[in-house]
Design an enzyme around this catalytic site. Structure first.
Site, PDB file in Angstrom:
ATOM      1  N   ASN A 160       0.968  -1.300   0.128  1.00  0.00           N
ATOM      2  CA  ASN A 160      -0.073   0.050   0.176  1.00  0.00           C
ATOM      3  C   ASN A 160       0.871   1.252   0.093  1.00  0.00           C
ATOM      4  OD1 ASN A 160      -1.487   2.160   2.239  1.00  0.00           O
ATOM      5  ND2 ASN A 160      -2.666   1.467   0.754  1.00  0.00           N
ATOM      6  N   ARG A 165       0.132  12.372   7.417  1.00  0.00           N
ATOM      7  CA  ARG A 165       0.751  13.148   8.062  1.00  0.00           C
ATOM      8  C   ARG A 165       1.566  12.606   9.212  1.00  0.00           C
ATOM      9  NH1 ARG A 165      -4.392  15.711  11.364  1.00  0.00           N
ATOM     10  NH2 ARG A 165      -3.764  15.287  13.231  1.00  0.00           N
ATOM     11  N   HIS A 182      -6.409   1.525   4.511  1.00  0.00           N
ATOM     12  CA  HIS A 182      -5.313   0.376   4.182  1.00  0.00           C
ATOM     13  C   HIS A 182      -4.514   0.283   5.386  1.00  0.00           C
ATOM     14  CE1 HIS A 182      -6.696  -0.216  -0.179  1.00  0.00           C
ATOM     15  NE2 HIS A 182      -7.759  -0.188   0.681  1.00  0.00           N
ATOM     16  N   GLU A 223      -0.447  -1.824  -4.759  1.00  0.00           N
ATOM     17  CA  GLU A 223      -0.258  -0.452  -5.302  1.00  0.00           C
ATOM     18  C   GLU A 223       0.919  -0.045  -5.891  1.00  0.00           C
ATOM     19  OE1 GLU A 223      -1.856   2.449  -2.619  1.00  0.00           O
ATOM     20  OE2 GLU A 223      -3.887   1.339  -2.540  1.00  0.00           O
ATOM     21  N   GLU A 274      -5.198  20.830   7.814  1.00  0.00           N
ATOM     22  CA  GLU A 274      -5.434  19.548   7.089  1.00  0.00           C
ATOM     23  C   GLU A 274      -6.137  20.092   5.691  1.00  0.00           C
ATOM     24  OE1 GLU A 274      -5.435  16.573   6.408  1.00  0.00           O
ATOM     25  OE2 GLU A 274      -4.370  15.723   8.217  1.00  0.00           O
TER      26      GLU A 274
END
Length: 454
Positions: A160, A165, A182, A223, A274
């Site tokens: 993955n 952060r 994940h 991935e 964020e």
């Protein structure tokens, strides 16, 4: 030529020279870089920035260059997918979807062939303060890594790559915030066995690497293979310094920070500016022990500015492509899916559809939710409305919607953990606006100047 960060920066300078700026003056990673980005953003400018002289966290010359704003416009994201800058609308999403579904297995190279191994620091040499890690916004708790974290599934080794952060809490200490997806799933399974989860933070690679890290795919999909599809070439991997073949890392990265998320260890982390444009609150987050730092000679540290288009478009293009692909499987009338910057490329979804029967627009909206659970407001329009043009979208809402008939609110759905408007964390309503013309009665025609005169 292997695709890496330097390859892309050269491409931007060649094909979009007006969109590339070098800054030679010495800058501090605390606020000074993001202040320049904010000033340019206030002027409506989003060039790729390359800072050539940046201090480290000790206030000394770091020896690193810093680049940012690589994803701040759709035109640059199109360029990362080998399209031209005019193909930034639907073409970018379609090309992303095509590549993300064309998996290419990675290849392993020898350490001697891996640029990310040109400089290696382990043991007492590990010192995060020697890196030019940015402090982005004035209330951020400490400097943060905002880039991609890679990890292998502790049960089957599937990889993955996703964005998280990670706060700098000491020379070899960090803390990481994970949404329940994940990576969090990997960690929870490792923690149940009392084990740490090895991870690597990738700080600089070709933008295709990070676009691939935003894909919405089943946990069984590797991935690294998705990223290979995005790059249109096998991702080159090399064993990590600390964990060997247990954790393979991208060989052509600029900087790799290796570590392990510790089981049953929680430390305060945050606040942090964020993607929502608000500060994420301080939380108890898992601790991370940093075990190695490797990088290229004359390294380029890549930063992603959270809460700005640099973050929004990075995630938005991937998500709208994945949602489009899912809807298209059962609804051939779907024309486009767009996640606009006005909704941080997360909370608003605009869907264009060529309706075949009444009610299909609402079905398309409902089908979006399982594939993008953060979305809050879904607007569906006819094919004569450009979903990439917000003025047209608002006009369709103004002239084709009656609220008592065309607005549907679904309460108590899974939602975003970082949504500041939520009352219950991770739970909220969805609003569907059907801005399509009714099919069971005549509807007014749009005005138009004759095309031959235009």
């Amino acid at each position: 030529m292997v695709k890496d960060l330097r390859h892309f920066l050269d491409k931007v300078q060649k094909e979009m020279p007006e969109d590339f700026i070098r800054i030679k003056k010495e800058v501090d990673p605390k606020f000074e870089i993001t202040a320049i980005q904010q000033k340019l953003e206030d002027e409506g400018r989003y060039p790729v920035l390359l800072f050539e002289n940046v201090k480290n966290l000790y206030g000394e010359p770091s020896g690193f260059q810093v680049t940012s704003n690589l994803f701040a416009t759709r035109q640059k994201c199109a360029l990362a997918l080998d399209l031209n800058k005019e193909q930034w609308r639907k073409e970018t999403s379609l090309e992303y979807a095509r590549r993300a579904n064309s998996l290419i297995k990675p290849v392993v190279v020898d350490k001697s062939e891996a640029p990310c191994k040109e400089v290696i620091m382990t043991g007492d040499q590990v010192d995060l303060y020697k890196l030019p890690v940015l402090t982005h916004h004035e209330m951020d708790g400490m400097p943060y890594f905002p880039d991609a974290v890679v990890a292998a599934d502790p049960d089957n080794g599937v990889y993955n790559s996703s964005h998280h952060r990670m706060i700098i809490a000491g020379k070899n200490e960090s803390r990481i915030w994970m949404s329940p997806r994940h990576l969090w799933n990997y960690f929870m399974r490792a923690q149940e066995r009392g084990e740490s989860l090895p991870i690597a933070h990738v700080l600089g690679h070709h933008p295709g690497f990070f676009l691939g890290s935003e894909s919405i795919l089943p946990m069984s999909t590797d991935e690294y293979e998705v990223i290979g599809g995005l790059l249109q070439e096998p991702l080159r991997l090399v064993p990590s310094e600390t964990y060997g073949e247990r954790l393979m890392v991208p060989a052509d990265a600029e900087v790799i920070v290796e570590g392990e998320i510790l089981p049953n260890c929680r430390e305060p982390e945050g606040p942090f500016g964020e993607f929502t444009g608000y500060y994420g609150p301080q939380r108890w987050s898992p601790g991370v022990k940093i075990t190695a730092i490797t990088h290229r000679k004359n390294p380029i540290y890549m930063n992603i500015l959270c809460g700005h288009p640099d973050t929004w478009l990075l995630g938005g293009i991937a998500k709208e492509a994945c949602v489009y692909e899912e809807l298209k499987r059962t609804m051939p009338g779907i024309q486009a899916v767009h996640l606009p910057v006005s909704g941080t490329c997360r909370f608003h979804a605009y869907i264009s559809i060529k309706q075949r029967f009444n009610g299909e627009a609402k079905v398309a909206a409902l089908a979006t939710i399982p594939h993008h659970d953060i979305v809050k407001h879904i607007v569906v329009v006819d094919e004569d409305i450009d979903p990439y043009n917000e003025k047209e979208m608002l006009w369709a809402i103004a002239t084709r919607v009656q609220a008592d008939r065309d607005v549907t609110i679904i309460p108590h759905c899974r939602s975003g953990l970082l949504d500041p408007s939520g009352v219950v964390e991770g739970v909220g309503p969805k609003m569907i606006i059907d801005a399509t013309k009714p099919m069971d009665r005549p509807f007014a025609e749009k005005i138009a100047v004759p095309k031959e005169y235009l």
